[in-house]
Design a protein around this motif. Sequence first.
Motif, PDB file in Angstrom:
ATOM      1  N   ASP B  73       0.809  -1.215   0.000  1.00 61.05           N
ATOM      2  CA  ASP B  73       0.000   0.000   0.000  1.00 61.05           C
ATOM      3  C   ASP B  73       0.843   1.266   0.000  1.00 61.05           C
ATOM      4  N   THR B  74       0.209   2.310  -0.496  1.00 63.71           N
ATOM      5  CA  THR B  74       0.760   3.658  -0.457  1.00 63.71           C
ATOM      6  C   THR B  74      -0.153   4.493   0.445  1.00 63.71           C
ATOM      7  N   PHE B  75       0.197   5.767   0.617  1.00 64.84           N
ATOM      8  CA  PHE B  75      -0.660   6.643   1.414  1.00 64.84           C
ATOM      9  C   PHE B  75      -2.064   6.701   0.808  1.00 64.84           C
ATOM     10  N   GLU B  76      -2.088   6.722  -0.527  1.00 62.93           N
ATOM     11  CA  GLU B  76      -3.382   6.814  -1.207  1.00 62.93           C
ATOM     12  C   GLU B  76      -4.249   5.580  -0.920  1.00 62.93           C
ATOM     13  N   THR B  77      -3.678   4.394  -1.034  1.00 62.26           N
ATOM     14  CA  THR B  77      -4.518   3.195  -0.859  1.00 62.26           C
ATOM     15  C   THR B  77      -4.842   2.953   0.615  1.00 62.26           C
ATOM     16  N   LEU B  78      -3.928   3.324   1.515  1.00 58.97           N
ATOM     17  CA  LEU B  78      -4.265   3.211   2.947  1.00 58.97           C
ATOM     18  C   LEU B  78      -5.413   4.159   3.298  1.00 58.97           C
ATOM     19  N   THR B  79      -5.393   5.351   2.696  1.00 60.39           N
ATOM     20  CA  THR B  79      -6.496   6.288   2.924  1.00 60.39           C
ATOM     21  C   THR B  79      -7.809   5.708   2.418  1.00 60.39           C
ATOM     22  N   LEU B  80      -7.749   5.054   1.259  1.00 62.53           N
ATOM     23  CA  LEU B  80      -8.958   4.431   0.715  1.00 62.53           C
ATOM     24  C   LEU B  80      -9.447   3.301   1.625  1.00 62.53           C
ATOM     25  N   ARG B  81      -8.505   2.522   2.159  1.00 62.32           N
ATOM     26  CA  ARG B  81      -8.908   1.448   3.087  1.00 62.32           C
ATOM     27  C   ARG B  81      -9.641   2.039   4.296  1.00 62.32           C
ATOM     28  N   VAL B  82      -9.096   3.146   4.818  1.00 65.64           N
ATOM     29  CA  VAL B  82      -9.732   3.779   5.978  1.00 65.64           C
ATOM     30  C   VAL B  82     -11.106   4.328   5.599  1.00 65.64           C
ATOM     31  N   ARG B  83     -11.202   4.989   4.453  1.00 73.34           N
ATOM     32  CA  ARG B  83     -12.497   5.553   4.039  1.00 73.34           C
ATOM     33  C   ARG B  83     -13.523   4.446   3.818  1.00 73.34           C
ATOM     34  N   ARG B  84     -13.066   3.305   3.311  1.00 74.31           N
ATOM     35  CA  ARG B  84     -13.977   2.170   3.150  1.00 74.31           C
ATOM     36  C   ARG B  84     -14.552   1.746   4.499  1.00 74.31           C
ATOM     37  N   MET B  85     -13.681   1.717   5.508  1.00 74.41           N
ATOM     38  CA  MET B  85     -14.123   1.316   6.849  1.00 74.41           C
ATOM     39  C   MET B  85     -15.150   2.292   7.407  1.00 74.41           C
ATOM     40  N   GLN B  86     -15.135   3.506   6.889  1.00 74.84           N
ATOM     41  CA  GLN B  86     -16.047   4.534   7.415  1.00 74.84           C
ATOM     42  C   GLN B  86     -17.378   4.593   6.671  1.00 74.84           C
ATOM     43  N   THR B  87     -17.560   3.702   5.678  1.00 71.41           N
ATOM     44  CA  THR B  87     -18.818   3.744   4.915  1.00 71.41           C
ATOM     45  C   THR B  87     -19.969   3.084   5.663  1.00 71.41           C
ATOM     46  N   GLY B  88     -19.646   2.263   6.674  1.00 69.14           N
ATOM     47  CA  GLY B  88     -20.703   1.515   7.356  1.00 69.14           C
ATOM     48  C   GLY B  88     -21.145   0.284   6.587  1.00 69.14           C
ATOM     49  N   ARG B  89     -20.487   0.010   5.450  1.00 69.25           N
ATOM     50  CA  ARG B  89     -20.876  -1.158   4.655  1.00 69.25           C
ATOM     51  C   ARG B  89     -19.691  -2.085   4.366  1.00 69.25           C
ATOM     52  N   ALA B  90     -18.603  -1.890   5.089  1.00 72.17           N
ATOM     53  CA  ALA B  90     -17.438  -2.790   4.937  1.00 72.17           C
ATOM     54  C   ALA B  90     -17.716  -4.017   5.794  1.00 72.17           C
ATOM     55  N   TRP B  91     -18.364  -5.007   5.191  1.00 70.20           N
ATOM     56  CA  TRP B  91     -18.980  -6.090   5.970  1.00 70.20           C
ATOM     57  C   TRP B  91     -17.973  -6.947   6.714  1.00 70.20           C
ATOM     58  N   SER B  92     -16.726  -6.957   6.284  1.00 73.74           N
ATOM     59  CA  SER B  92     -15.723  -7.729   7.025  1.00 73.74           C
ATOM     60  C   SER B  92     -15.506  -7.138   8.415  1.00 73.74           C
ATOM     61  N   GLU B  93     -15.849  -5.852   8.582  1.00 69.89           N
ATOM     62  CA  GLU B  93     -15.665  -5.179   9.877  1.00 69.89           C
ATOM     63  C   GLU B  93     -16.934  -4.460  10.316  1.00 69.89           C
ATOM     64  N   GLU B  94     -18.070  -4.899   9.844  1.00 66.96           N
ATOM     65  CA  GLU B  94     -19.368  -4.378  10.300  1.00 66.96           C
ATOM     66  C   GLU B  94     -20.243  -5.543  10.676  1.00 66.96           C
TER      67      GLU B  94
END
Lengths: 419, 172
Positions: B73-94
Amino acid sequence: MTDLQRNLVDLGKRAVSPLVYVDPEVYRQEQEKIFARSWQFVGHETQIPNPGDYVRAPMGEESVILWRADDGSIGVFLNSCTHRGMPLCRTDGGNGKMLTCPYHGWSFDLRGRLKGVPAFAETYSDTDKANWGLIRIPRVELYRGLIFACYDADAVSLEDYLGDIRWHLDSIFNRTEGGLRVLPGVHRWDVGANWKFGAEGLCGDNSHAAVAHSSNAGLFKLSGVKHKAEEGSLQATLSNGNGWIYLREHPSRKTHAMLKHNEQVLAEASERLSDTQREQIGHFFTGTVFPNFSLLYAGCTTLRVWQPLAHNRTRVWSWTLADADASPEVIEDERRRMTLFFSPSGVVEQDDGVLWESCQQTLEAGVMRRSFPLNYQQGGIAERRLTDTERPGTVEIAPTEAPLIGFYHRWCSDMGIDQ
Amino acid sequence: MPRLLATAEEWSRLRAVEQFLAREAWLLDHWHLATWLETLSPKIRYFAPTRHNAMSIADEPLGSAGHQAYFDDTFETLTLRVRRMQTGRAWSEEPRSRTRRFVSNIVLLDLDGDRMLVGSNLLMRREDAAENARFLSAYREDLLVGGASGIKLESRHILLDHLTVPPLTLIL
């Protein structure tokens, strides 16, 4: 047919009992009736290009060694010494003309022959080494670089087994002279769910993507995540239980280098493929060859084996492929894309694993849920069928679960269940 | 090879590093993911190669570019991973899993001006929404840059102690 089998699948009603996922006896029968008789994908020839090259691979529940012999042929052997059963290859692979068992020192050559046994002349009297070579998988055949093996010596040829999915395999593996090669390393992870969740997913479960993977919509330029089927997104129910999903992908989802490379591939493919096959290049696809070999392309290409380990445990083996003559930049783009989306940390893949485990646990938990069937009734609508197409099989506008009925038709046939 | 610490300056740097890593684990265990992103250098490379069984005569390298990886990962993709977690629909962690990260065995491998190469062990217990509990064990080699005004993570190389990995749904 046992009572258990009678209630497993109702193809007419397109309903499947949860027992196909959760019953250990069904799982045991699958090993004997499906995995012991089917052609199984075990590797790609670029993993073992040179004589002596060997690699460890899954085959059914077990481990096999693919070994390139001195004449270039490929042997597939159970990874187990014939003396006490010790695995001979405990690394991922290597190169050598001989593998020696670390337990009692029996050694086998690259054709699987038993060559050396310590103190053989002095301590063995009636042992013929010719009878104690590695246990060879009787049938090994290649299709465009894909290596398949089959325990059943009387099985049909690999080409017949693959049937019309070859049209799709050709569009991938015959599009250029150089073909594809497997990148070093394999992604390997365990999922606490039945092997069929993964096999079905890539065979014909298109409609999960927009929901299960919706967290990615808008964040990632990800193929396959759409709430409505785009025009031209198709699914095919193919012969022998196989299925294919084809989704049109917007070109802006690729890097510049990938688009440029795609143009080169398209140009070379014009001599080798039909126009319809060529149209598929660069667009999202998934497919499953029954029972447990799947393929996926989403800006990166992966080959998958859903290795059965128990009725509720699957080991996923995922290899990444790239065009052999692609530039290092394109290969790096594709490798990183695979890691971000479809490795076990992948923002798509990790949701699937957790959802499959939750289904498995819920269906397994008690007799009540198990007594109610699962619904496979999406699709199969005549007006959504394409009739004027060279594409093989029964082709429908996506999404449809009809390919999964094809999968279970084959499953019932192998399991000896009348329908 | 870890350095033998001699000077007060080295001991003080080690304490700063220990606190950086402990705070990072706290942020991640408590789901302060946006704040965690602020601890990263924009140049971050976050990498975890696949592992394989190797015989002792064939030394397994830490892995490098081009190697198949579980994270790259880069800063860009780590940021995307974090934003995904904040969608409320990342089912692996919701619904969210319960995690506890234990960071230990911290050593200074190299000191070069304000750049510190640091080794640490990570043990993480993760219990998911369905109460499946798994342990993950890893060695991490981090390049940390900065001093009193703030340390940033510029590179993290994760060596997972797993041939077949558990679910990798979280930042390690």
